[in-house]
Scaffold this active site. Structure first.
Site, PDB file in Angstrom:
ATOM      1  N   ASP A 159     -19.901  11.923 -30.629  1.00 19.45           N
ATOM      2  CA  ASP A 159     -20.639  12.813 -31.536  1.00 19.45           C
ATOM      3  C   ASP A 159     -21.503  11.982 -32.485  1.00 19.45           C
ATOM      4  O   ASP A 159     -22.661  12.312 -32.762  1.00 19.45           O
ATOM      5  CB  ASP A 159     -19.650  13.670 -32.338  1.00 19.45           C
ATOM      6  N   HIS A 187     -13.251  16.937 -33.206  1.00 20.58           N
ATOM      7  CA  HIS A 187     -14.174  16.799 -32.072  1.00 20.58           C
ATOM      8  C   HIS A 187     -14.243  18.160 -31.377  1.00 20.58           C
ATOM      9  O   HIS A 187     -13.559  18.413 -30.389  1.00 20.58           O
ATOM     10  CB  HIS A 187     -13.701  15.724 -31.089  1.00 20.58           C
TER      11      HIS A 187
HETATM   12  P1  NAX Z   1     -11.595  14.593 -15.230  1.00 20.17           P
HETATM   13  O1  NAX Z   1     -10.989  15.925 -14.962  1.00 20.17           O
HETATM   14  O2  NAX Z   1     -12.689  14.082 -14.354  1.00 20.17           O
HETATM   15  O3  NAX Z   1     -10.450  13.486 -15.237  1.00 20.17           O
HETATM   16  C1  NAX Z   1      -9.254  13.645 -15.905  1.00 20.17           C
HETATM   17  C2  NAX Z   1      -8.207  12.907 -15.127  1.00 20.17           C
HETATM   18  O4  NAX Z   1      -7.014  12.935 -15.878  1.00 20.17           O
HETATM   19  C3  NAX Z   1      -7.909  13.523 -13.761  1.00 20.17           C
HETATM   20  O5  NAX Z   1      -8.046  12.535 -12.755  1.00 20.17           O
HETATM   21  C4  NAX Z   1      -6.477  14.003 -13.895  1.00 20.17           C
HETATM   22  O6  NAX Z   1      -5.743  13.885 -12.681  1.00 20.17           O
HETATM   23  C5  NAX Z   1      -5.952  13.064 -14.964  1.00 20.17           C
HETATM   24  N1  NAX Z   1      -4.760  13.550 -15.678  1.00 20.17           N
HETATM   25  C6  NAX Z   1      -4.428  14.827 -15.987  1.00 20.17           C
HETATM   26  N2  NAX Z   1      -3.243  14.868 -16.594  1.00 20.17           N
HETATM   27  C7  NAX Z   1      -2.814  13.590 -16.674  1.00 20.17           C
HETATM   28  C8  NAX Z   1      -1.630  12.988 -17.167  1.00 20.17           C
HETATM   29  N3  NAX Z   1      -0.653  13.731 -17.682  1.00 20.17           N
HETATM   30  N4  NAX Z   1      -1.497  11.652 -17.085  1.00 20.17           N
HETATM   31  C9  NAX Z   1      -2.472  10.914 -16.532  1.00 20.17           C
HETATM   32  N5  NAX Z   1      -3.618  11.423 -16.023  1.00 20.17           N
HETATM   33  C10 NAX Z   1      -3.780  12.744 -16.103  1.00 20.17           C
HETATM   34  O7  NAX Z   1     -12.062  14.635 -16.752  1.00 20.17           O
HETATM   35  P2  NAX Z   1     -13.067  13.676 -17.531  1.00 20.17           P
HETATM   36  O8  NAX Z   1     -14.440  14.200 -17.382  1.00 20.17           O
HETATM   37  O9  NAX Z   1     -12.788  12.269 -17.171  1.00 20.17           O
HETATM   38  O10 NAX Z   1     -12.636  13.982 -19.045  1.00 20.17           O
HETATM   39  C11 NAX Z   1     -11.368  13.610 -19.522  1.00 20.17           C
HETATM   40  C12 NAX Z   1     -11.117  14.248 -20.883  1.00 20.17           C
HETATM   41  O11 NAX Z   1     -12.057  13.798 -21.833  1.00 20.17           O
HETATM   42  C13 NAX Z   1     -11.224  15.768 -20.885  1.00 20.17           C
HETATM   43  O12 NAX Z   1     -10.145  16.291 -21.647  1.00 20.17           O
HETATM   44  C14 NAX Z   1     -12.512  16.023 -21.624  1.00 20.17           C
HETATM   45  O13 NAX Z   1     -12.522  17.290 -22.256  1.00 20.17           O
HETATM   46  C15 NAX Z   1     -12.479  14.898 -22.616  1.00 20.17           C
HETATM   47  N6  NAX Z   1     -13.739  14.556 -23.282  1.00 20.17           N
HETATM   48  C16 NAX Z   1     -13.669  14.125 -24.568  1.00 20.17           C
HETATM   49  C17 NAX Z   1     -14.771  13.706 -25.267  1.00 20.17           C
HETATM   50  C18 NAX Z   1     -14.674  13.217 -26.675  1.00 20.17           C
HETATM   51  O14 NAX Z   1     -15.725  12.935 -27.247  1.00 20.17           O
HETATM   52  N7  NAX Z   1     -13.506  13.094 -27.301  1.00 20.17           N
HETATM   53  C19 NAX Z   1     -16.120  13.778 -24.635  1.00 20.17           C
HETATM   54  C20 NAX Z   1     -16.094  13.787 -23.146  1.00 20.17           C
HETATM   55  C21 NAX Z   1     -14.987  14.629 -22.550  1.00 20.17           C
HETATM   56  O15 NAX Z   1     -15.402  15.976 -22.547  1.00 20.17           O
END
Ligand code: NAX
Length: 324
Positions: A159, A187
């Site tokens: 952000d 966030h």
């Molecule tokens: P993806 O869905 O591509 O990847 C997430 C991965 O996490 C998947 O491979 C899934 O199998 C794995 N996962 C789920 N539960 C798990 C657990 N208990 N232990 C280990 N791995 C686990 O998502 P992606 O685009 O990489 O985003 C990841 C996270 O970042 C999401 O929650 C998203 O909302 C968040 N974001 C946060 C941002 C921020 O500024 N704080 C911005 C970007 C993003 O939106």
């Protein structure tokens, strides 16, 4: 060469990690003289995909990578970790209410907090990226009583970086010319990107832009940027999120002169009461961050800071039973 440090990354097979892990391996986070051991965590269903990521990492023959551990066991992935980037989380599924999402993630982050507590380095630096990031970080921290709460942070650097560029473009300057920009709070869409104390090329930002642009264009654009990326790209921010995670950890570990935004445990600064993880202006030095004190808060800012604080308190109440 220094001794390798251990970096745990969760959600290793996800889209953010597909950029993040490779940049860390290339030395972008801790520098070109710091070897790393990558400890990647995934859920069992994603282990095959994670194995593909490991194969590609091996195929890069990165000079700084000393070892790669891939596991679906948090106790293994967090073992002796010096840094933990908690990226993996449960996305919102069809028909899932916000409360269900909070609960599903609370279960994940309480278990990961316990694993960090029991297995990570006593000095581990934790960054939560997975949403709802601030509250997930709070849950992890509350379940890690042997670690200091200040070791748990959440990411608002994306952000912050988004806001830097919006302001630099509006004023015809470079992001390097922008100082003292602040993201306050959660966030989420209630975050408050604040330029009231900001200078661009040494001049007060609010003298360089119209008030109407600030309130009705800049603030909503930064707040809604994640949704705009999804609309344009058909997928959520990934490379920019990875880049922000690297900025956050690099500055925390190695220090930086600029004021940056990090979501950290509230300690009463700026009237934000303890008990939530709230984004503040910080400076980092010697492996520590400190909330920058003394910025003036006017009535407009106070109202916005309060709104995002209220949202964080509501999130906290929804998961109160999981706070350890
Ligand atoms: P993806 O869905 O591509 O990847 C997430 C991965 O996490 C998947 O491979 C899934 O199998 C794995 N996962 C789920 N539960 C798990 C657990 N208990 N232990 C280990 N791995 C686990 O998502 P992606 O685009 O990489 O985003 C990841 C996270 O970042 C999401 O929650 C998203 O909302 C968040 N974001 C946060 C941002 C921020 O500024 N704080 C911005 C970007 C993003 O939106």
């Amino acid at each position: 060469m220094k001794d390798p440090v251990r970096i745990a990354i969760t959600g290793g097979a996800g889209q953010i990690s597909y950029s993040l892990i490779f940049r860390i391996a290339a030395g972008d986070m801790l520098g070109p003289d710091q070897p790393v051991i990558l400890q990647l965590l995934e859920i069992p269903q994603a282990m095959e995909a994670l194995n593909g990521v490991v194969m590609e990492l091996n195929d890069c023959a990165f000079p700084l990578v000393h070892d790669i551990v891939a596991s679906d066991d948090a106790n293994v992935a967090f073992k002796d970790a010096d840094f933990a980037l908690l990226v993996g989380s449960r996305p919102r599924g069809p028909g899932m209410e916000r409360k269900d999402l909070l609960e599903a993630n609370a279960a994940i982050f309480s278990a990961q907090g316990r694993a960090l507590n029991d297995y990570a380095s006593r000095d581990v630096k934790v960054l939560v990226v997975g949403n709802p990031a601030n509250t997930n970080a709070l849950i992890a921290s509350c379940n890690a009583p042997d670690l200091d709460a200040g070791q748990f942070t959440a990411m608002t650097r994306l952000d912050h970086n988004r806001a830097l560029t919006q302001l630099a473009q509006q004023t015809g300057k470079h992001v390097n010319d922008v100082e003292n920009l602040i993201i306050w709070g959660n966030h989420s869409a209630t975050q408050y990107p604040d330029i009231a104390q900001c200078q661009v090329d040494g001049k007060p930002a609010l003298e360089l832009v119209e008030r109407d642009w600030y309130e009705n264009d800049f603030i909503p654009t930064v707040q809604q940027r994640g949704a705009a990326i999804i609309k344009a790209r058909g997928a959520s921010s990934a490379a920019s999120a990875a880049s922000a995670a690297i900025d956050h950890m690099r500055d925390w570990a190695l220090g930086c002169d600029a004021v940056v935004s990090m979501a950290v445990p509230a300690d009463g600064s700026y009237g934000i009461e303890e008990g939530i993880i709230y984004s503040f202006p910080v400076r980092c030095q010697g492996g520590h961050y400190a909330i920058v004190q003394g910025f003036d808060i006017d009535a407009f800012s106070r109202e916005k800071m309060q709104a995002t604080e209220n949202e964080l308190r509501e999130e906290r109440s929804a998961v109160a039973h999981l706070l350890g």
